[in-house]
Design a protein around this motif. Structure first.
Motif: not given
Length: 253
Positions: A154-161, A183-191
């Motif tokens: 279940r992704l946020h999908g636009d998880l930038w800071s 799940r790795e997509t949300d984490l990659a957006m944070l990065d």
């Protein structure tokens, strides 16, 4: 007090889609705090006002654990929209597909990367040679080169800071493009766009739900979507970054 976002002439169901995504994320017990919706209309949405504070390591760790819980709540399929929502979905102001799909790679390539390539070319952000590189990596992704058997998260999908607000009661999430994904997509957006205490967030996440080996090397793969979105509307620098991420992804195979 409320925070009101207004947009005259907003696309059909624009704010309603935001409200549906927030509700879907908010229903997860133990997940991150999600901003509350007080009222939604075709041209506006009224949200609880969040009083922001300085980021700190303890809050970052709590956020990492809660984010893993939210992802683990799952979705019916890759590309599934929020439960009960059958209208359009958006990232920022751009509409994007959300059709439930059994395989992650087919969903990601065809619904999250390729739809933004034509607009990026039209905007002058990608050359013909550039777009061929991205299509080449999309072919590999769609064929299942990176499918790993992980069930839809279940992704946020636009998880930038900018969509991660630090408050006294913990991180508060806003402005989702919520859907079922990896799940790795949300984490990659944070990065991609930077997140305070990201190392603490990731360590706590990994302790709650162990990430698959090689996840760090796959960050460029999962950044293809946000980079394609930004190449379509924010200039050639994002087109160049998209091509670099595509080449780094090709090198993984």
């Amino acid at each position: 007090m409320l925070f009101v976002k207004e947009r005259s002439g907003a696309p059909d169901a624009f704010f309603e889609a935001e409200a549906a995504g927030l509700a879907w994320l908010r229903e997860v017990d133990g997940g991150p705090r999600v901003v509350g919706v007080h009222h939604v209309a075709p041209d506006r949405i009224s949200l609880e006002r969040v009083t922001e504070t300085r980021p700190d390591a303890a809050t970052a760790s709590a956020f990492g654990r809660a984010l893993a819980v939210m992802h683990d709540a799952g979705a019916p399929a890759f590309g599934a929209p929020p439960d009960g929502w059958d209208g359009p979905v958006f990232i920022g102001s751009r509409r994007q597909p959300c059709h439930p799909t059994s395989a992650w790679g087919a969903f990601y390539a065809e619904q999250r990367v390729r739809p933004f390539l034509g607009p990026a070319v039209a905007a002058g952000s990608l050359s013909t040679a550039d777009v061929e590189v991205v299509h080449r990596v999309c072919d590999l992704i769609a064929a299942g080169a990176f499918d790993d058997g992980d069930r839809p998260a279940r992704l946020h999908g636009d998880l930038w800071s900018g969509n991660v607000l630090w408050a006294s009661g913990g991180v508060v999430l806003i402005d989702p493009a919520a859907h079922g994904g990896h799940r790795e997509t949300d984490l990659a957006m944070l990065d991609l766009f930077g997140c305070p205490f990201l190392d603490r967030v990731l360590a706590a996440y990994d302790a709650e739900h162990a990430l698959r080996p090689g996840w760090h090397e796959r960050i460029p793969l999962h950044q293809l979507h946000p980079l394609a979105v930004h190449a379509a509307g924010h200039g050639p620098a994002y087109g160049s970054a998209l091509v670099r991420a595509a080449r780094r992804t090709l090198a993984l195979v």
